[in-house]
Scaffold this active site. Sequence first.
Site, PDB file in Angstrom:
ATOM      1  CE1 TYR A 121      -2.497  -3.462   1.196  1.00 21.11           C
ATOM      2  CE2 TYR A 121      -4.257  -1.859   1.187  1.00 21.11           C
ATOM      3  CZ  TYR A 121      -3.831  -3.169   1.191  1.00 21.11           C
ATOM      4  OH  TYR A 121      -4.751  -4.188   1.189  1.00 21.11           O
ATOM      5  CE  LYS A 178       2.631 -17.519   0.896  1.00 22.46           C
ATOM      6  NZ  LYS A 178       2.589 -19.008   0.776  1.00 22.46           N
ATOM      7  CG  ASP A 182      -0.400 -20.188   2.319  1.00 21.53           C
ATOM      8  OD1 ASP A 182       0.112 -20.143   3.464  1.00 21.53           O
ATOM      9  OD2 ASP A 182       0.219 -20.592   1.322  1.00 21.53           O
ATOM     10  CG  ASP A 203      -7.349  -4.834   3.452  1.00 21.13           C
ATOM     11  OD1 ASP A 203      -8.390  -4.742   4.114  1.00 21.13           O
ATOM     12  OD2 ASP A 203      -7.179  -4.254   2.367  1.00 21.13           O
ATOM     13  CG  ASP A 222     -11.664  -7.350   3.946  1.00 24.48           C
ATOM     14  OD1 ASP A 222     -11.702  -6.577   4.932  1.00 24.48           O
ATOM     15  OD2 ASP A 222     -11.458  -6.944   2.799  1.00 24.48           O
TER      16      ASP A 222
END
Length: 343
Positions: A131, A176, A209, A233, A237
Amino acid sequence: MSRPVRIALIPGDGVGGEVMAEAAPCLDWAAVRGRCLEAVPLPYGAEHYLATGETLPEHAFTALRDGCDAVLFGAVGDPRIPDGRHAEQILLRLRQGLELTVNFRPCRPLLPGFQAGLDLEIFRENTEGPYCLQGTTEPGRAVDFAIHTEPAVRRLLETAFQRAAERGRPLLLAHKANVLKHGHGLWLRVFEDLRPQFPGVATRTMHADALLCALVQEPKGFAIIAADNYLGDLISDLTAAYLGGMGMAPSLSWAPHRPFRCAALAEPVHGSAPDIAGQGLANPVGMFLSLALLFGHLGWEPEATALEAAVGGALQTGFRTRDLGGTHSTTEMGQAVRSRLGR
Ligand code: GGG
């Protein structure tokens, strides 16, 4: 007399104005209860940009940074501005310019009989990662950079560790690092570096994941989750689904190191939802709960608790907007909440 707490109100775009209209009267309610505050309405958003060419002008940003204590924000995003330029220059500018490193997204379901007892808290870094908006689009190739700096990573993780220590709950870092060796390698190093300072906190790291799969299968197996901007984020969500959907999810961002007077921004997790804007279909609950988080952050615990209880009461008695399978309008839901505060 102490100076008033000045709260900038930026409804933004789409349903942002509708949910703001429901929540803003709660500031008057807090004032009547004796909280010394002043609301400062600001016009920035798509409509203002299209009319004037201004997104968030530098003088307005500086005035807000140095003259307000917090921001109550609605949503940004408008199909008339497809590259989202104004959204970047308003919302990301506020998050980055005010150094609001911590984005807190709790998931404590309030819908009766739905995921009762779940208690998840996501701490999302709010200013960096992909971002940072640095990259290029070239013929046949597109590049997005992701920046992770040690001060921001440390501030976010320290805050999450402190919360885990206060609440006696385990802390998990989602990453990750098997692929994003540089950026997420830094996250793992800082996490490891902080662990000895919080000997009472049980810690764990997990590939994001695998975490997403486990969060769907067994959400109650998790407590406090820290992650970078992008993963945080996505994870939050997903957890919004356990609240009943994006319309129910609150967030509060703050700057733990307090570099400026304006050090907090409350906003619902949802965006501007242009497809339902202006029809009275938006769910104002995420906005009410974001304001409750802001009240708590300001040290106004009785107001935070009362507002959250009012939302819970409205839901208990069956008020449901369309996203929850009901037929109540934005205003009906808003009135149901405010009436429980005597407004
Ligand atoms: N309140 C969060 C917010 O406005 N985020 C910006 C966003 O996601 N915009 C995209 C959209 O509105 O669809």
